[in-house]
Design a protein around this motif. Structure first.
Motif, PDB file in Angstrom:
ATOM      1  N   PRO A   1       0.809  -1.233   0.000  1.00  0.00           N
ATOM      2  CA  PRO A   1       0.000   0.000   0.000  1.00  0.00           C
ATOM      3  C   PRO A   1       0.836   1.275   0.000  1.00  0.00           C
ATOM      4  O   PRO A   1       0.448   2.276  -0.602  1.00  0.00           O
ATOM      5  CB  PRO A   1      -0.835  -0.120   1.283  1.00  0.00           C
ATOM      6  N   ARG A   2       1.981   1.237   0.683  1.00  0.00           N
ATOM      7  CA  ARG A   2       2.810   2.448   0.745  1.00  0.00           C
ATOM      8  C   ARG A   2       3.460   2.739  -0.597  1.00  0.00           C
ATOM      9  O   ARG A   2       3.594   3.901  -1.007  1.00  0.00           O
ATOM     10  CB  ARG A   2       3.871   2.271   1.838  1.00  0.00           C
ATOM     11  N   ILE A   3       3.850   1.698  -1.333  1.00  0.00           N
ATOM     12  CA  ILE A   3       4.399   1.881  -2.676  1.00  0.00           C
ATOM     13  C   ILE A   3       3.314   2.414  -3.610  1.00  0.00           C
ATOM     14  O   ILE A   3       3.545   3.339  -4.402  1.00  0.00           O
ATOM     15  CB  ILE A   3       4.973   0.555  -3.215  1.00  0.00           C
ATOM     16  N   LEU A   4       2.112   1.850  -3.515  1.00  0.00           N
ATOM     17  CA  LEU A   4       1.007   2.296  -4.362  1.00  0.00           C
ATOM     18  C   LEU A   4       0.656   3.751  -4.091  1.00  0.00           C
ATOM     19  O   LEU A   4       0.426   4.536  -5.024  1.00  0.00           O
ATOM     20  CB  LEU A   4      -0.218   1.407  -4.127  1.00  0.00           C
ATOM     21  N   GLN A   5       0.611   4.113  -2.825  1.00  0.00           N
ATOM     22  CA  GLN A   5       0.264   5.491  -2.474  1.00  0.00           C
ATOM     23  C   GLN A   5       1.289   6.476  -3.043  1.00  0.00           C
ATOM     24  O   GLN A   5       0.930   7.518  -3.601  1.00  0.00           O
ATOM     25  CB  GLN A   5       0.177   5.644  -0.952  1.00  0.00           C
ATOM     26  N   ALA A   6       2.573   6.147  -2.909  1.00  0.00           N
ATOM     27  CA  ALA A   6       3.618   7.036  -3.414  1.00  0.00           C
ATOM     28  C   ALA A   6       3.648   7.054  -4.941  1.00  0.00           C
ATOM     29  O   ALA A   6       3.770   8.114  -5.566  1.00  0.00           O
ATOM     30  CB  ALA A   6       4.973   6.604  -2.857  1.00  0.00           C
ATOM     31  N   ALA A   7       3.531   5.884  -5.570  1.00  0.00           N
ATOM     32  CA  ALA A   7       3.645   5.785  -7.029  1.00  0.00           C
ATOM     33  C   ALA A   7       2.537   6.547  -7.738  1.00  0.00           C
ATOM     34  O   ALA A   7       2.758   7.106  -8.833  1.00  0.00           O
ATOM     35  CB  ALA A   7       3.643   4.323  -7.449  1.00  0.00           C
ATOM     36  N   PHE A   8       1.338   6.596  -7.162  1.00  0.00           N
ATOM     37  CA  PHE A   8       0.211   7.271  -7.796  1.00  0.00           C
ATOM     38  C   PHE A   8      -0.054   8.659  -7.211  1.00  0.00           C
ATOM     39  O   PHE A   8      -1.112   9.237  -7.441  1.00  0.00           O
ATOM     40  CB  PHE A   8      -1.047   6.399  -7.697  1.00  0.00           C
ATOM     41  N   SER A   9       0.890   9.173  -6.459  1.00  0.00           N
ATOM     42  CA  SER A   9       0.726  10.510  -5.886  1.00  0.00           C
ATOM     43  C   SER A   9       0.959  11.578  -6.948  1.00  0.00           C
ATOM     44  O   SER A   9       1.672  11.369  -7.943  1.00  0.00           O
ATOM     45  CB  SER A   9       1.705  10.709  -4.725  1.00  0.00           C
ATOM     46  N   ASP A  10       0.347  12.750  -6.756  1.00  0.00           N
ATOM     47  CA  ASP A  10       0.546  13.859  -7.684  1.00  0.00           C
ATOM     48  C   ASP A  10       2.007  14.277  -7.745  1.00  0.00           C
ATOM     49  O   ASP A  10       2.515  14.674  -8.800  1.00  0.00           O
ATOM     50  CB  ASP A  10      -0.317  15.046  -7.266  1.00  0.00           C
ATOM     51  N   ASP A  11       2.689  14.188  -6.612  1.00  0.00           N
ATOM     52  CA  ASP A  11       4.084  14.611  -6.560  1.00  0.00           C
ATOM     53  C   ASP A  11       4.953  13.778  -7.501  1.00  0.00           C
ATOM     54  O   ASP A  11       5.889  14.286  -8.120  1.00  0.00           O
ATOM     55  CB  ASP A  11       4.599  14.496  -5.125  1.00  0.00           C
ATOM     56  N   VAL A  12       4.624  12.485  -7.615  1.00  0.00           N
ATOM     57  CA  VAL A  12       5.404  11.595  -8.481  1.00  0.00           C
ATOM     58  C   VAL A  12       4.900  11.642  -9.924  1.00  0.00           C
ATOM     59  O   VAL A  12       5.685  11.759 -10.872  1.00  0.00           O
ATOM     60  CB  VAL A  12       5.367  10.148  -7.940  1.00  0.00           C
ATOM     61  N   ILE A  13       3.582  11.563 -10.133  1.00  0.00           N
ATOM     62  CA  ILE A  13       3.026  11.478 -11.489  1.00  0.00           C
ATOM     63  C   ILE A  13       3.001  12.833 -12.199  1.00  0.00           C
ATOM     64  O   ILE A  13       3.368  12.940 -13.366  1.00  0.00           O
ATOM     65  CB  ILE A  13       1.606  10.874 -11.443  1.00  0.00           C
ATOM     66  N   ILE A  14       2.573  13.869 -11.487  1.00  0.00           N
ATOM     67  CA  ILE A  14       2.418  15.184 -12.129  1.00  0.00           C
ATOM     68  C   ILE A  14       3.686  16.019 -12.012  1.00  0.00           C
ATOM     69  O   ILE A  14       4.163  16.597 -12.992  1.00  0.00           O
ATOM     70  CB  ILE A  14       1.216  15.937 -11.515  1.00  0.00           C
ATOM     71  N   GLN A  15       4.251  16.097 -10.798  1.00  0.00           N
ATOM     72  CA  GLN A  15       5.438  16.920 -10.589  1.00  0.00           C
ATOM     73  C   GLN A  15       6.727  16.217 -11.006  1.00  0.00           C
ATOM     74  O   GLN A  15       7.768  16.862 -11.118  1.00  0.00           O
ATOM     75  CB  GLN A  15       5.528  17.306  -9.103  1.00  0.00           C
ATOM     76  N   HIS A  16       6.665  14.901 -11.196  1.00  0.00           N
ATOM     77  CA  HIS A  16       7.829  14.098 -11.604  1.00  0.00           C
ATOM     78  C   HIS A  16       8.981  14.209 -10.601  1.00  0.00           C
ATOM     79  O   HIS A  16      10.157  14.223 -10.976  1.00  0.00           O
ATOM     80  CB  HIS A  16       8.313  14.506 -13.001  1.00  0.00           C
ATOM     81  N   ASN A  17       8.646  14.269  -9.322  1.00  0.00           N
ATOM     82  CA  ASN A  17       9.656  14.312  -8.264  1.00  0.00           C
ATOM     83  C   ASN A  17       9.953  12.916  -7.740  1.00  0.00           C
ATOM     84  O   ASN A  17       9.164  11.976  -7.917  1.00  0.00           O
ATOM     85  CB  ASN A  17       9.171  15.180  -7.095  1.00  0.00           C
ATOM     86  N   ASN A  18      11.097  12.793  -7.080  1.00  0.00           N
ATOM     87  CA  ASN A  18      11.361  11.579  -6.304  1.00  0.00           C
ATOM     88  C   ASN A  18      10.392  11.540  -5.127  1.00  0.00           C
ATOM     89  O   ASN A  18       9.995  12.584  -4.594  1.00  0.00           O
ATOM     90  CB  ASN A  18      12.792  11.579  -5.761  1.00  0.00           C
ATOM     91  N   SER A  19      10.037  10.337  -4.713  1.00  0.00           N
ATOM     92  CA  SER A  19       9.196  10.211  -3.521  1.00  0.00           C
ATOM     93  C   SER A  19      10.033  10.459  -2.271  1.00  0.00           C
ATOM     94  O   SER A  19      11.273  10.462  -2.321  1.00  0.00           O
ATOM     95  CB  SER A  19       8.585   8.812  -3.446  1.00  0.00           C
ATOM     96  N   ALA A  20       9.376  10.678  -1.172  1.00  0.00           N
ATOM     97  CA  ALA A  20      10.062  10.675   0.121  1.00  0.00           C
ATOM     98  C   ALA A  20      10.487   9.240   0.431  1.00  0.00           C
ATOM     99  O   ALA A  20       9.930   8.285  -0.121  1.00  0.00           O
ATOM    100  CB  ALA A  20       9.139  11.204   1.206  1.00  0.00           C
ATOM    101  N   PRO A  21      11.484   9.044   1.301  1.00  0.00           N
ATOM    102  CA  PRO A  21      11.869   7.675   1.673  1.00  0.00           C
ATOM    103  C   PRO A  21      10.690   6.907   2.261  1.00  0.00           C
ATOM    104  O   PRO A  21       9.918   7.444   3.056  1.00  0.00           O
ATOM    105  CB  PRO A  21      12.972   7.894   2.711  1.00  0.00           C
ATOM    106  N   ILE A  22      10.540   5.651   1.847  1.00  0.00           N
ATOM    107  CA  ILE A  22       9.442   4.792   2.303  1.00  0.00           C
ATOM    108  C   ILE A  22      10.044   3.644   3.100  1.00  0.00           C
ATOM    109  O   ILE A  22      10.849   2.871   2.578  1.00  0.00           O
ATOM    110  CB  ILE A  22       8.662   4.231   1.096  1.00  0.00           C
ATOM    111  N   ASN A  23       9.660   3.533   4.370  1.00  0.00           N
ATOM    112  CA  ASN A  23      10.154   2.454   5.226  1.00  0.00           C
ATOM    113  C   ASN A  23       9.266   1.234   5.046  1.00  0.00           C
ATOM    114  O   ASN A  23       8.147   1.183   5.565  1.00  0.00           O
ATOM    115  CB  ASN A  23      10.158   2.893   6.695  1.00  0.00           C
ATOM    116  N   LEU A  24       9.761   0.252   4.288  1.00  0.00           N
ATOM    117  CA  LEU A  24       8.989  -0.975   4.101  1.00  0.00           C
ATOM    118  C   LEU A  24       8.993  -1.820   5.356  1.00  0.00           C
ATOM    119  O   LEU A  24       8.032  -2.515   5.666  1.00  0.00           O
ATOM    120  CB  LEU A  24       9.558  -1.779   2.930  1.00  0.00           C
TER     121      LEU A  24
END
Length: 646
Positions: free
Chosen positions: A443-466
């Motif tokens: 779920p954390r990967i999905l949330q980050a991958a489909f976030s506006d920051d990643v899809i629209i702004q084309h930024n790196n995500s924040a670090p995700i602790n799996l």
């Protein structure tokens, strides 16, 4: 022996310095213990009672281990926010139940605690409670006896209230008989299947109908939005594999941690345990002294020590052959017992040793002297411990760099990958529901991958602790937006769907015509024969019959009991076929005197069910009224002040 267990609230480090225990486990235990003791940040309060970060981390580690035992799953799935949330919710629920049980006057007597403890199989040897076994297991689980007894008392307290609901619920005889009758009920019915496939050849779907359906239901033919991502994974396990220490480094580590490779002195002992109440009277003291004198005289006269255990001790677990005696070390007993054992040789019997709970008389059966394991004996464990320690230090350093570098260069992972010597990995395309592996389902990967920051702004995500040992930073690799499929691509599927719908409607239409004819009094066989169909008959069918379609069986048992004439209805099956059902008879068998055992089983099952339902309503009411405040994010490592009043 229970008494000096309760006295022993220190020596936790010594208790884990035993042969065969790997250094990473020791370091984990020390780290979590020390961290917990030093951090009293609030995680939540329940009706004013505090849950500190120390409390939460200790409970969470135990909860996580229990989940691994009960539901073995991948390491990635553990340590998730959801697991932490479940652990905290369990703590909040228990705190609420304990508070209300205490308020309502429930208490746990020491005798009940002891009786419950004695019945726990894991603490028994040959079916008898063993204090030594108890100490050994608590040491492994990083429990102090004080903590264990508190948690045991809490569970007993909660269960007392639950038992109050379950054990006092009763079921009336007519309820039991009615339930048995319903379970034993049988039904006789006829059914007629009108297959959808019979009408498929008659259905012609025009191109215009297909085009119109496509236009009116265009959203149904949208492709699913998909992404693929590039990502960097920083893993403690990978770092461990990358470290290759020299022989000199391993020997230095061995000398610095020599205590971890030392097998402490061990004893096999037998003992006589003579308890005293916490608030003993002079009369009780005098009786105890007289008993001790009697036992002492018998020891001096050469009476067999095992016979004395069997006659006088309240803990008879050591009245066994020497081969069945466990080995204990100094970390598993109280200081006063340890000091006595240090002075004794094989065959020695101690004087009566007074503790806060009573007296113990010890006999040393065997002794193993302290032994330092050689470097060669533990080289593999030293290598593992060394690599783990160095990897943890490196992981902490690289984790900080990963966060900083991916933030400073938000439009690329390449500089960070080069600086930290990490490989950029790429996934296949996946949807918001997840991909074909555990990583792209997280779920954390999905949330980050489909976030506006990643899809629209084309930024790196924040670090995700799996999990506690794995961190990921991701960015967009490819994006496929949702779009309507071309008409030519879906027209064949639409035509087939419309054909199926029309055939299904025709099957239902035929079924309704037959029902209408049946209501005029035409015999069922005659009504069906005009459509070249035949009825199937079932007699005395039970509700758990396995030979019928479940949909037909369920419908038959939902129909009203026939009164003079059969009850009739029609239903559509998932396959598209239409079915007519004629319920002709309902037979109810009432319990007889021969069903005493069945009645008893139903009574217990129903009363337990009612009692548990009442208890569930009771607890839901308590949870709804509880005043819970949350202060610290479960994923945070710093104190916070985020309030969430519920």
């Amino acid at each position: 022996m229970l008494q000096f267990i309760r006295e022993k609230f220190q020596g936790w480090i010594a208790s884990i310095i035993v042969a065969g225990v790997c250094i990473p486990f020791i370091l984990w235990g020390v780290k979590s213990y020390l961290y917990g003791q030093s951090n009293e940040a609030l995680v939540a309060t329940v009706n004013g009672d505090k849950i500190t970060q120390h409390d939460f981390l200790f409970f969470y580690n135990q909860y996580k281990q229990q989940q691994r035992i009960n539901q073995p799953i991948s390491g990635m799935a553990l340590n998730t926010t959801a697991l932490k949330e479940a652990a905290l919710q369990s703590m909040i629920s228990d705190a609420t139940l304990i508070q209300n049980a205490t308020h309502d006057g429930f208490v746990v007597a020491p005798e009940l605690t002891d009786a419950t403890l004695a019945k726990i199989p894991i603490f028994q040897i040959n079916g008898v409670f063993s204090s030594i076994r108890f100490e050994e297991l608590l040491s492994r689980m990083l429990y102090t006896p004080e903590t264990f007894f508190q948690q045991l008392n809490d569970k007993i307290l909660i269960n007392q209230v639950r038992s109050g609901f379950v054990d006092t619920t009763f079921v009336l005889p007519n309820e039991i008989n009615r339930s048995i009758a319903l379970v034993n009920q049988s039904r006789s019915f006829d059914y007629l299947i009108i297959p959808k496939n019979r009408f498929l050849s008659n259905v012609i779907v025009s191109n215009q109908a297909v085009q119109d359906y496509y236009t009116q239901h265009s959203d149904a033919f949208k492709t699913t939005e998909k992404v693929s991502i590039d990502y960097l994974r920083l893993s403690l396990n990978d770092l461990v594999q990358s470290i290759h220490p020299t022989l000199s480094q391993l020997k230095d580590f061995y000398q610095s941690n020599i205590a971890a490779y030392t097998i402490p002195r061990q004893w096999q002992i037998q003992y006589i345990n003579l308890p005293l109440p916490t608030q003993e009277t002079q009369k009780q003291l005098d009786a105890e002294n007289q008993l001790i004198n009697t036992i002492t005289q018998q020891i001096k006269s050469g009476t067999d020590f095992i016979k004395l255990i069997q006659q006088y001790s309240d803990d008879k677990s050591t009245a066994v052959d020497v081969k069945q005696l466990a080995w204990i070390n100094a970390g598993q007993v109280t200081d006063v017992i340890r000091d006595a054992l240090m002075k004794m040789k094989i065959g020695d019997i101690s004087v009566p040793i007074r503790t806060s709970q009573g007296y113990q008389i010890l006999k040393v059966i065997n002794v193993k002297p302290e032994k330092i394991l050689s470097f060669d004996q533990v080289k593999d464990k030293i290598t593992q411990a060394y690599c783990q320690q160095k990897a943890e230090q490196l992981f902490a350093n690289l984790n900080d760099k990963l966060a900083n570098l991916t933030y400073e260069t938000p439009n690329s992972l390449t500089p960070t990958a080069t600086a930290l010597n990490l490989k950029i990995q790429t996934t296949n395309l996946f949807t918001r529901q997840g991909g074909d592996d555990a990583f792209t389902k997280d779920p954390r990967i999905l949330q980050a991958a489909f976030s506006d920051d990643v899809i629209i702004q084309h930024n790196n995500s924040a670090p995700i602790n799996l999990d506690e040992n794995t961190v990921v930073v991701l960015r967009l690799h490819q994006y496929e937006p949702a779009q309507i499929k071309p008409f030519d691509q879906v027209k064949a599927d639409i035509a087939k769907q419309l054909q199926d719908q029309a055939a299904k409607a025709q099957a239902e239409s035929v079924g309704q015509k037959i029902l209408a004819v049946l209501k005029t009094g035409v015999p069922p066989k005659v009504a069906a024969s005009s459509f070249l169909l035949s009825w199937q008959s079932k007699q005395n069918v039970k509700s758990k019959d396995k030979t019928l379609f479940p949909e037909i069986l369920m419908a038959a048992f939902q129909m009203q009991r026939p009164n003079k004439v059969p009850t009739q209805r029609g239903i559509s099956l998932a396959s598209g076929d239409y079915v007519l059902i004629r319920l002709t008879q309902v037979q109810i068998t009432l319990p007889t005197m021969m069903d005493r055992l069945k009645q008893q089983a139903f009574s217990e099952s129903m009363s337990d069910g009612y009692g548990n339902l009442d208890y569930s309503f009771y607890t839901q009411g308590l949870f709804k009224k509880a005043k819970v405040k949350r202060y610290l994010s479960l994923d945070s490592t710093q104190t916070g002040s985020v309030n969430d009043d519920t």
